[in-house]
Design a protein around this motif. Structure first.
Motif, PDB file in Angstrom:
ATOM      1  N   ASN A 186      45.855  49.086  30.290  1.00 20.35           N
ATOM      2  CA  ASN A 186      44.981  49.126  28.735  1.00 20.35           C
ATOM      3  C   ASN A 186      44.969  48.021  28.025  1.00 20.35           C
ATOM      4  O   ASN A 186      46.241  47.521  27.873  1.00 20.35           O
ATOM      5  N   GLY A 187      44.109  47.329  27.559  1.00 16.53           N
ATOM      6  CA  GLY A 187      44.148  46.081  26.647  1.00 16.53           C
ATOM      7  C   GLY A 187      43.049  45.498  26.447  1.00 16.53           C
ATOM      8  O   GLY A 187      41.942  46.119  26.607  1.00 16.53           O
ATOM      9  N   VAL A 188      43.137  44.163  25.950  1.00 10.28           N
ATOM     10  CA  VAL A 188      41.922  43.638  25.505  1.00 10.28           C
ATOM     11  C   VAL A 188      41.784  42.124  26.270  1.00 10.28           C
ATOM     12  O   VAL A 188      43.070  41.483  26.276  1.00 10.28           O
ATOM     13  N   ASP A 189      40.833  41.829  26.954  1.00  9.86           N
ATOM     14  CA  ASP A 189      40.920  40.502  27.585  1.00  9.86           C
ATOM     15  C   ASP A 189      40.372  39.532  26.315  1.00  9.86           C
ATOM     16  O   ASP A 189      39.404  39.970  25.745  1.00  9.86           O
ATOM     17  N   THR A 190      41.261  38.647  25.886  1.00  5.25           N
ATOM     18  CA  THR A 190      41.153  37.801  24.542  1.00  5.25           C
ATOM     19  C   THR A 190      40.203  36.936  24.573  1.00  5.25           C
ATOM     20  O   THR A 190      39.703  36.414  23.446  1.00  5.25           O
ATOM     21  N   GLU A 191      39.655  36.503  25.959  1.00  5.03           N
ATOM     22  CA  GLU A 191      38.700  35.320  26.063  1.00  5.03           C
ATOM     23  C   GLU A 191      37.444  36.336  25.990  1.00  5.03           C
ATOM     24  O   GLU A 191      36.726  36.799  26.892  1.00  5.03           O
ATOM     25  N   GLY A 192      36.819  36.425  24.609  1.00  5.27           N
ATOM     26  CA  GLY A 192      35.678  37.298  24.828  1.00  5.27           C
ATOM     27  C   GLY A 192      35.722  38.557  24.327  1.00  5.27           C
ATOM     28  O   GLY A 192      34.766  39.279  23.968  1.00  5.27           O
ATOM     29  N   TYR A 193      36.921  38.974  24.132  1.00  7.24           N
ATOM     30  CA  TYR A 193      37.418  40.273  23.835  1.00  7.24           C
ATOM     31  C   TYR A 193      36.538  41.586  24.464  1.00  7.24           C
ATOM     32  O   TYR A 193      35.895  42.204  24.076  1.00  7.24           O
ATOM     33  N   HIS A 194      36.888  41.512  25.707  1.00  7.73           N
ATOM     34  CA  HIS A 194      36.411  42.790  26.461  1.00  7.73           C
ATOM     35  C   HIS A 194      37.733  43.710  26.748  1.00  7.73           C
ATOM     36  O   HIS A 194      38.808  43.164  27.115  1.00  7.73           O
ATOM     37  N   ARG A 195      37.331  44.908  26.290  1.00  9.32           N
ATOM     38  CA  ARG A 195      38.467  45.816  26.569  1.00  9.32           C
ATOM     39  C   ARG A 195      38.489  46.407  27.696  1.00  9.32           C
ATOM     40  O   ARG A 195      37.532  46.420  28.536  1.00  9.32           O
ATOM     41  N   VAL A 217      42.118  36.287  43.536  1.00  6.35           N
ATOM     42  CA  VAL A 217      43.199  36.203  42.175  1.00  6.35           C
ATOM     43  C   VAL A 217      42.380  36.192  41.122  1.00  6.35           C
ATOM     44  O   VAL A 217      41.499  34.874  40.878  1.00  6.35           O
ATOM     45  N   SER A 218      42.452  36.812  40.134  1.00  5.35           N
ATOM     46  CA  SER A 218      41.886  36.843  38.843  1.00  5.35           C
ATOM     47  C   SER A 218      42.913  36.581  37.662  1.00  5.35           C
ATOM     48  O   SER A 218      43.969  37.249  37.715  1.00  5.35           O
ATOM     49  N   PHE A 219      42.461  36.152  36.699  1.00  8.57           N
ATOM     50  CA  PHE A 219      43.348  35.638  35.771  1.00  8.57           C
ATOM     51  C   PHE A 219      42.881  36.333  34.290  1.00  8.57           C
ATOM     52  O   PHE A 219      41.763  36.150  34.021  1.00  8.57           O
ATOM     53  N   ILE A 220      43.501  37.178  33.720  1.00  7.44           N
ATOM     54  CA  ILE A 220      43.048  37.737  32.486  1.00  7.44           C
ATOM     55  C   ILE A 220      43.962  37.229  31.263  1.00  7.44           C
ATOM     56  O   ILE A 220      45.279  37.695  31.316  1.00  7.44           O
ATOM     57  N   LYS A 221      43.632  36.657  30.385  1.00  3.12           N
ATOM     58  CA  LYS A 221      44.436  36.488  29.248  1.00  3.12           C
ATOM     59  C   LYS A 221      44.533  37.371  28.263  1.00  3.12           C
ATOM     60  O   LYS A 221      43.777  37.521  27.348  1.00  3.12           O
ATOM     61  N   SER A 222      45.558  38.151  28.548  1.00  7.96           N
ATOM     62  CA  SER A 222      45.778  39.323  27.828  1.00  7.96           C
ATOM     63  C   SER A 222      47.248  39.889  28.066  1.00  7.96           C
ATOM     64  O   SER A 222      47.781  39.856  29.050  1.00  7.96           O
ATOM     65  N   LYS A 223      47.815  40.318  26.809  1.00 13.27           N
ATOM     66  CA  LYS A 223      49.398  40.875  27.075  1.00 13.27           C
ATOM     67  C   LYS A 223      48.701  42.283  27.200  1.00 13.27           C
ATOM     68  O   LYS A 223      48.077  42.931  26.048  1.00 13.27           O
TER      69      LYS A 223
END
Lengths: 428, 208, 750
Positions: free
Chosen positions: A337-346, A315-321
């Motif tokens: 599609n989006g951006v992982d806000t922890e470090g900005y990975h698209r 189970v992984s958690f991605i801080k992103s809307k």
């Protein structure tokens, strides 16, 4: 329907979900006269549609069974199903309430033998399963339905199916001439437990719930996980019936969003954490769950459940809307599609299935209450003296989990008792 | 660095959020961001931004003034409004981006060789002259933006399109000489001058 | 009680008449079941059918009614007769629906039905209608322990319903922790600004309420009794003690703030400018309407950093593993103390998950942002201080950078530690084999406890109510949040579960209802949840009792004390009627009027056991009536089938299963025994908490009996079955049938 007797010492509970049942039972078990009205043919509400509860992962039907037994045993409690409140006048301690009961077309003679369902041919979307799968035009809403009596879908009335159902019944339990009934009662206090409904997912346009087969809601996923649900407990992709092993969960689907529901629906994070365990249960180590979140709200003592799920390597958690969902035409995979806000990975992540952790909104929208009630901006009933003896219980008061809804319903039962005791001038 | 910049640094003493709230159009919205990242994910130019909008908001909160204002990120915004539509907090992100860009330029911190910034200036100069956009001149100015030989190369490359547009009456070569204008060019200039005066006064006030 | 007169009524509806030879069943009820009246009816639950039974009760003196029709879970409202015992012999869900409708199965289906009729008659013969033990003299007064927000709310809400209340508060004033707060998180829309705590208003209302008596500086020195008749010694600081009677108890003993000195890594102790949330409240109070000053040197605070989850949500030694639920909202409120004084004060909240649930939570969060509070997802790496203020180094998780900040004040959002008294399960278990001390006073024979008891119960099982997890006295049930394991004693507020003030107020109001309900139940002699309304009650034959104490130890609700001679002392209104004591009793002296070793034992005995060569095995299934039995019912409803050899008996709880039933069954030729109870262990689902666990433990010892009898141990199987196990439950029965097929029939058929 036999006569409904109520006085200004009677408590009316509107809504037969877990909050309404609890409020009604707790008051009745204090010796109060209670009338419980439910719009649907059976009590149980949303809890009846859940497979498991968080964080215990126990079965809601277990508590429901106990509550049903309490209901069956309590003569202070009168249940009216298929009934809605149409008007309320009066004041605390003396309300005149108009009720409308829709025809069930099945009388108390019904033994739940099931012959009518076998005779009827027409099938309709099964609302208990949120339209996943079908049910007959004569049906028992679900396995634990109470009253344990069949109901005829009004759409078969006047068709041959209705005649077939009537002819199949050996107990003369089908009455095709049943009409809506209006009843006037007097009660002392009203507990409003009309609960919540899932937010309309199609309105969250970028997620394409209405366009992509493999984007479903959390409530639908819950039905799928249930061995007595539409897929027999299999977690299947609607597009091709393939097992969904790589599942994305999108938090705040409709919640915490000015474009949709302004409030946090409270339950969705825990519900998602719970649903990741369904994947582990079904597939062992052969699954992947990705939770796209803003804040994980595993509030209070049950935060340990979050810690446990977090420790699950699958189970992984991605801080992103998530910004949008597209579909890979070839595979039918939804792509997030989006951006992982922890470090900005698209990211553009394909998944087998997307589950929208859908928000809860009050079942009764502002403006549709039978009486003037103080609501907050989000449409939940406020505790306010101006409401007189009209008390909200459960999710009509805020977005609550089952535990808190029950707690709140118990409190509301006392508030109602205070009013009817005052009416009775009870000296204990 | 401009005096104005120095003035602002002194005035806000490291409280960049407050500076943005006071000096940037719609800047008071920055504090309302809840860090969901939907704006950054929704931006069609997202991959080209050094710092997508949500990151910029966070950098503002953390006081990373220099990095924000010298960044070319805000200049990447094409005003598609995807972010505004999706923002769960209703932040006017597009406007904030433009506001930040304008502010950076005013402070003299905007990147010098940023093509969007250059284009914006060309567009403005072109427009304010006659009150109408002279597309031919604007196009050519754009081609020659990065030097004469580059301009010739681009012009040759685009000549077929130019001819096509002329044939279909989408482009008038006569625009090279003078070109069309609005009815009251002088009036327009006066309006713009007045606007500039008000803007300067505002900066003067906030700088005081 | 007049002599038992059995009326047996066989229904022919729902296909029973087609599938079964009901006239044979009538004969069996008459001849073997000794029914005075046995009748069949085409449609027993119809008005005419029910009237027939009513007439027999009224005219023929029938007082034991066997209804051989559908499951006890169906048509309960039709078959509802006063003053008689009712047995619901389940021929529909229990027989015809789980067996195929074929000619070859007809014989065994009929045998199944016949056995159930025998069992129904046998059970009812040994049942008596319970006589309600009404307590007209029961006290209605409610004792509230703790005078914080929860306790005050509970007291006031109970009084508003007309019940007298005594509120006992340890300290010299009402208000608890809330009294130390400047303001509270808003409870009313638009949830934008901190509100008055409401403590003064509540206290004034309590003082003005004639029904409420407040005892300050008081504690409970001793609490004994049961719902309706609790007796409590209220001791004051000055040394006086008085005894009063109560109907029910609400424990609102609240919480203590976590000891922040355990968090040196967050700078606590390095400088007085690192405070916890309570510390900040004190600073703000001291500031009055003026600016808040930092403790070290009195400088006005210009920059303040709030650190969420300080020592919480962490598995580190000494930290709290849970989230305290209120701290995010509290920090927002506290940051507003600054912002509302001066918007130029820098307030930053460092969090990992911001938890502001519902409409009130999210609105308040937004309002905080509106006021300029900055929220940063980050984790503290270091807090250094040279005395004044602090230098905080933290990792900004969003920017993925380490940031350093000089701040005047750091506020640690530490958690709640419940004031739940003695952890009675951690205290060494009292010696069953007979300690020398006075058995009535459990305090004497347990180890010394450093924690002060809240209730000082004289209960045999300990001084306080059992804790669930992390010291909280929460209920284990999602659906039944108030169910403590001590009937008539309800925990509320942060002692039950971490919660904010708004939740505590709701919670306390609900607890007041439960207390009132306990009083009303006690008056009528009715059981509390989950067997609400049950009037039956366990009694024991003193002459047979060996004072072994198993019942007093195993009762999940601590309902049974011991008298001076160590005989069990049943406290009726504390009892939840699960029968775990009955299952525990090795000499089988405990029984209920309508549920006893005989009511089940006789059912087992009355099943027809064909001899070995008939190759018709018998499987006894003892199924928990709360989950396993409904699961079998629903299995039938959904068309599942199970072995024709099964004979299912519902039990109140698997904990009530006495091993004698199992050994008797094996001795009398049953080939297999299947026990189905609820999930046990940490996530137990047993409605009686420990019943299923007890049963599993007892059955783990059954192997000895089996080997003595020279029987294979596979003949007895104990399972945890959930109500949703609609396929699995019949499957387990079928598995046993297959096992028997493999290992052969029991040699004990006579």
């Amino acid at each position: 329907m036999s006569e409904v007797i109520a006085t200004n010492q009677t408590i009316l509970v509107v809504g037969g979900g877990i909050a309404g049942m609890t409020a009604a039972l707790e008051a009745a078990e204090c010796g109060k006269q209670v009338i419980l009205v439910e719009k649907n043919p059976s009590v149980g509400g949303r809890v009846g549609q859940l497979y498991k509860y968080f964080p215990k992962l126990c079965h809601p039907k277990c508590g429901l069974e106990i509550n049903l037994r309490r209901m069956k045993a309590n003569r202070n409690l009168r249940l009216l199903t298929m009934t809605e409140v149409t008007a309320v006048t009066g004041e605390a301690g003396n309300y005149q309430v108009s009720l409308r009961t829709q025809p069930r077309y099945v009388t108390e003679n019904c033994t739940a033998c099931g012959e009518c369902a076998r005779a009827v041919e027409a099938e309709f979307d099964n609302e208990h399963n949120f339209g996943l799968g079908k049910r007959k035009g004569a049906y028992l809403p679900y396995s634990l339905a109470y009253p344990m009596r069949y109901v005829l879908d009004p759409r078969i009335i006047g068709t041959d199916d209705a005649t077939r159902a009537k002819e199949a019944c050996k107990y003369d339990a089908i009455d095709l001439d049943m009409q809506p009934q209006e009843t006037q009662i007097t009660v002392g206090a009203i507990i409003w437990a009309t609960g919540w409904r899932p937010y309309d997912a199609a309105r969250i346009q970028p997620y394409g719930y209405d366009r992509f087969a493999n984007v479903i809601t959390s409530v639908e996923f819950e039905r799928m996980a249930d061995p007595h649900g539409p897929t027999g407990g299999k977690l299947l992709r609607p597009s091709d019936g393939k097992e969904a092993k790589n599942v994305a969960f999108i938090q705040c689907a409709g919640s915490r969003d000015r474009n949709h529901l302004k409030h946090c629906s409270r339950i969705c994070c825990m519900a998602t954490l719970k649903q990741t365990t369904y994947l582990r249960d079904k597939y062992g180590d052969d699954f992947k769950a990705s939770v796209y979140y803003i804040d994980i709200r595993a509030i209070d003592r049950i935060d340990d459940f979050y810690q446990k799920v977090r420790a699950d390597e699958n189970v992984s958690f991605i801080k992103s809307k998530v910004a949008s969902i597209t579909e890979d035409r070839e595979t039918g995979n939804p792509v997030l599609n989006g951006v992982d806000t922890e470090g900005y990975h698209r990211y553009s992540n394909p998944h087998d299935l997307v589950v929208l952790a859908i928000g809860m909104e009050p079942s009764v929208p502002a403006g549709e209450f039978p009486v003037d009630v103080v609501l907050n901006e989000e449409g939940f009933v406020q505790q306010d003296e101006a409401n007189g003896a009209f008390f909200a219980a459960g999710c009509s008061s805020d977005a609550l989990d089952v535990n808190r809804a029950v707690q709140n319903a118990t409190a509301s039962a006392l508030r109602a008792i205070q009013v009817v005791n005052r009416v009775a001038g009870t000296e204990v | 660095m401009s005096d104005y910049n120095q003035q602002m640094i002194e005035q806000f003493r490291g409280n960049f959020l407050k500076e943005v709230e006071s000096n940037v159009e719609e800047g008071e919205w920055v504090k309302m961001c809840m860090q969901c990242g939907v704006c950054s994910g929704s931006c069609p130019f997202g991959p080209h931004w050094a710092h997508p909008p949500q990151e910029i908001f966070m950098m503002i909160r953390e006081g990373e003034r220099e990095q924000v204002l010298t960044s070319d990120s805000m200049w990447m915004c094409t005003s598609c409004y995807n972010c505004i539509v999706r923002c769960p907090r209703g932040l006017p992100i597009t406007h904030i981006m433009h506001g930040l860009a304008t502010y950076a330029k005013r402070l003299g911190l905007a990147p010098k060789e940023q093509p969007t910034a250059k284009f914006a200036q060309l567009f403005w100069d072109n427009l304010t002259k006659t009150g109408r956009v002279n597309e031919l001149k604007l196009g050519l100015a754009l081609y020659f933006m990065n030097g004469f030989s580059e301009g010739i190369k681009t012009s040759l490359k685009m000549k077929d399109i130019g001819l096509g547009m002329w044939k279909t009456k989408r482009l008038n070569p006569m625009e090279m000489v003078g070109g069309h204008s609005c009815k009251d060019t002088k009036g327009l200039q006066a309006i713009l001058a007045k606007a500039q005066e008000i803007e300067d006064a505002k900066i003067g006030r906030s700088g005081a | 009680m007049s002599e038992a007169k059995i009326g047996a009524y066989i229904c022919k509806g729902c296909g029973l008449g087609d599938r079964l030879d009901t006239s044979q069943l009538v004969t069996i009820a008459e001849r073997e079941g000794k029914a005075a009246i046995a009748r069949e009816h085409d449609f027993l639950c119809s008005e005419a059918g029910v009237q027939m039974i009513r007439d027999d009760i009224a005219n023929e003196g029938v007082n034991r009614v066997v209804i051989a029709a559908c499951s006890r879970r169906a048509k309960t409202d039709a078959f509802d007769f006063d003053g008689v015992c009712i047995n619901r012999t389940n021929l529909r869900e229990g027989v015809i629906w789980v067996r195929p409708d074929t000619d070859e199965d007809r014989e065994t289906t009929q045998e199944m039905a016949a056995d159930y009729v025998r069992m129904g008659c046998a059970e009812i013969k040994h049942m008596n209608p319970p006589t309600p033990n009404e307590k007209t003299d029961a006290s209605s007064r409610i004792l509230v322990v703790g005078g914080g927000i929860s306790g005050m709310t509970a007291a006031l809400e109970a009084a508003r319903a007309g019940y007298p209340v005594t509120l006992v508060e340890k300290s010299g004033q009402l208000g608890g922790v809330a009294a130390e707060l400047v303001k509270r998180v808003p409870e009313r829309a638009p949830y934008a600004d901190p509100e008055d705590t409401g403590v003064a208003a509540l206290a004034a209302e309590i003082e003005a309420n004639e029904l409420i008596e407040v005892c300050l500086n008081s504690t409970l020195a001793r609490t004994s009794g049961a719902p309706g008749c609790f007796s409590a010694d209220i001791a004051t600081e000055s040394g006086t003690t008085r005894t009063e009677n109560f109907g029910a108890i609400i424990q609102a003993s609240g919480f203590k703030p976590y000891d922040a000195s355990q968090l040196p890594e967050l700078g606590y102790g390095k400088t007085p400018d690192v405070v916890d949330q309570m510390g900040l409240e004190a600073l703000v109070r001291a500031a009055g309407d003026g600016p808040v000053k930092r403790p070290s040197d009195g400088k006005e605070v210009e920059r303040v950093l709030f650190v969420q989850c300080a020592g919480q949500r962490s598995q580190k030694e000494g930290h709290l593993p849970y989230c305290s639920g209120h701290c995010c909202l509290t920090s927002i409120k506290q940051a507003m103390y600054f912002k509302d004084r001066n918007r130029d004060i820098d307030t930053e909240i460092l969090y990992t998950d911001l938890r502001t649930p519902g409409a009130p939570g999210e609105d308040f969060y937004r309002s905080g942002q509106q006021k300029g509070i900055t929220f940063v997802k980050g984790v503290v790496e270091d807090v250094a201080s040279s005395g004044n203020g602090a230098k905080v180094k933290y990792k900004d998780i969003i920017l993925d950078e380490t940031i350093e900040r000089d701040v005047d004040l750091v506020v640690l959002a530490t958690g709640m530690v419940p004031n739940s008294g003695v952890d009675i399960e951690a205290v060494s278990a009292p010696n069953v084999e007979g300690a020398e001390d006075d058995a009535g006073d459990n305090g004497g024979d347990s180890v010394e406890i450093p924690v002060e008891s809240i209730l000082n119960l004289t209960y045999r099982q300990g001084k306080d109510i059992p804790q669930l997890k992390y010291g909280f006295t929460d209920s284990h049930f999602i659906c039944f949040p108030y169910e403590s394991r001590r009937t008539g004693i309800y925990a509320t507020g942060p002692v039950r579960r971490p919660m904010d003030m708004m939740s505590a107020i709701e919670d306390a109001t609900g607890a007041a209802l439960k207390a009132i309900q306990a009083v009303e139940n006690a008056k009528l002699g009715r059981a509390a949840h989950p067997r609400s309304g049950d009037l039956s009650f366990p009694s024991f034959r003193k002459e047979g009792c060996t004072q072994c104490k198993r019942c007093t130890v195993e009762c999940p609700f601590g309902a049974i004390d011991e008298d001076e001679q160590r005989y069990p002392q049943f406290n009726e209104s504390r009892c939840r009627r699960c029968g775990t004591c009955m299952g525990a009793c090795p000499v089988r002296v405990i029984s209920f009027e309508n549920y006893s070793v005989d009511t089940v034992g006789q059912q087992i005995k009355n099943v027809d056991i064909p001899d070995e060569f008939d190759e018709k095995p018998r499987i006894l299934v003892l199924a928990c009536e709360n989950d396993a039995y409904p699961a079998l019912d629903m299995a039938a409803q959904s068309g599942q089938q199970y072995s024709q050899w099964a004979r299912v008996i519902p039990v109140r709880c698997l904990g009530s299963v006495n091993t004698i039933w199992v050994t008797d069954a094996l001795n009398s030729g049953y080939d297999g025994v299947v026990l189905m109870g609820c999930q046990k262990g940490e996530n137990y689902q047993c409605h009686f908490v420990k019943g299923s666990e007890m049963a599993h433990y007892r059955m783990s010892k059954i192997d000895d009996t089996l080997s003595q009898l020279n029987l294979e141990k596979e003949r007895v199987a104990t399972y945890e079955v959930a109500i949703t196990d609609i396929e699995r439950a019949p499957g387990l029965i079928n598995e046993m049938a297959e096992t028997i097929d493999k290992i052969g029939m029991s040699p004990f058929k006579f």
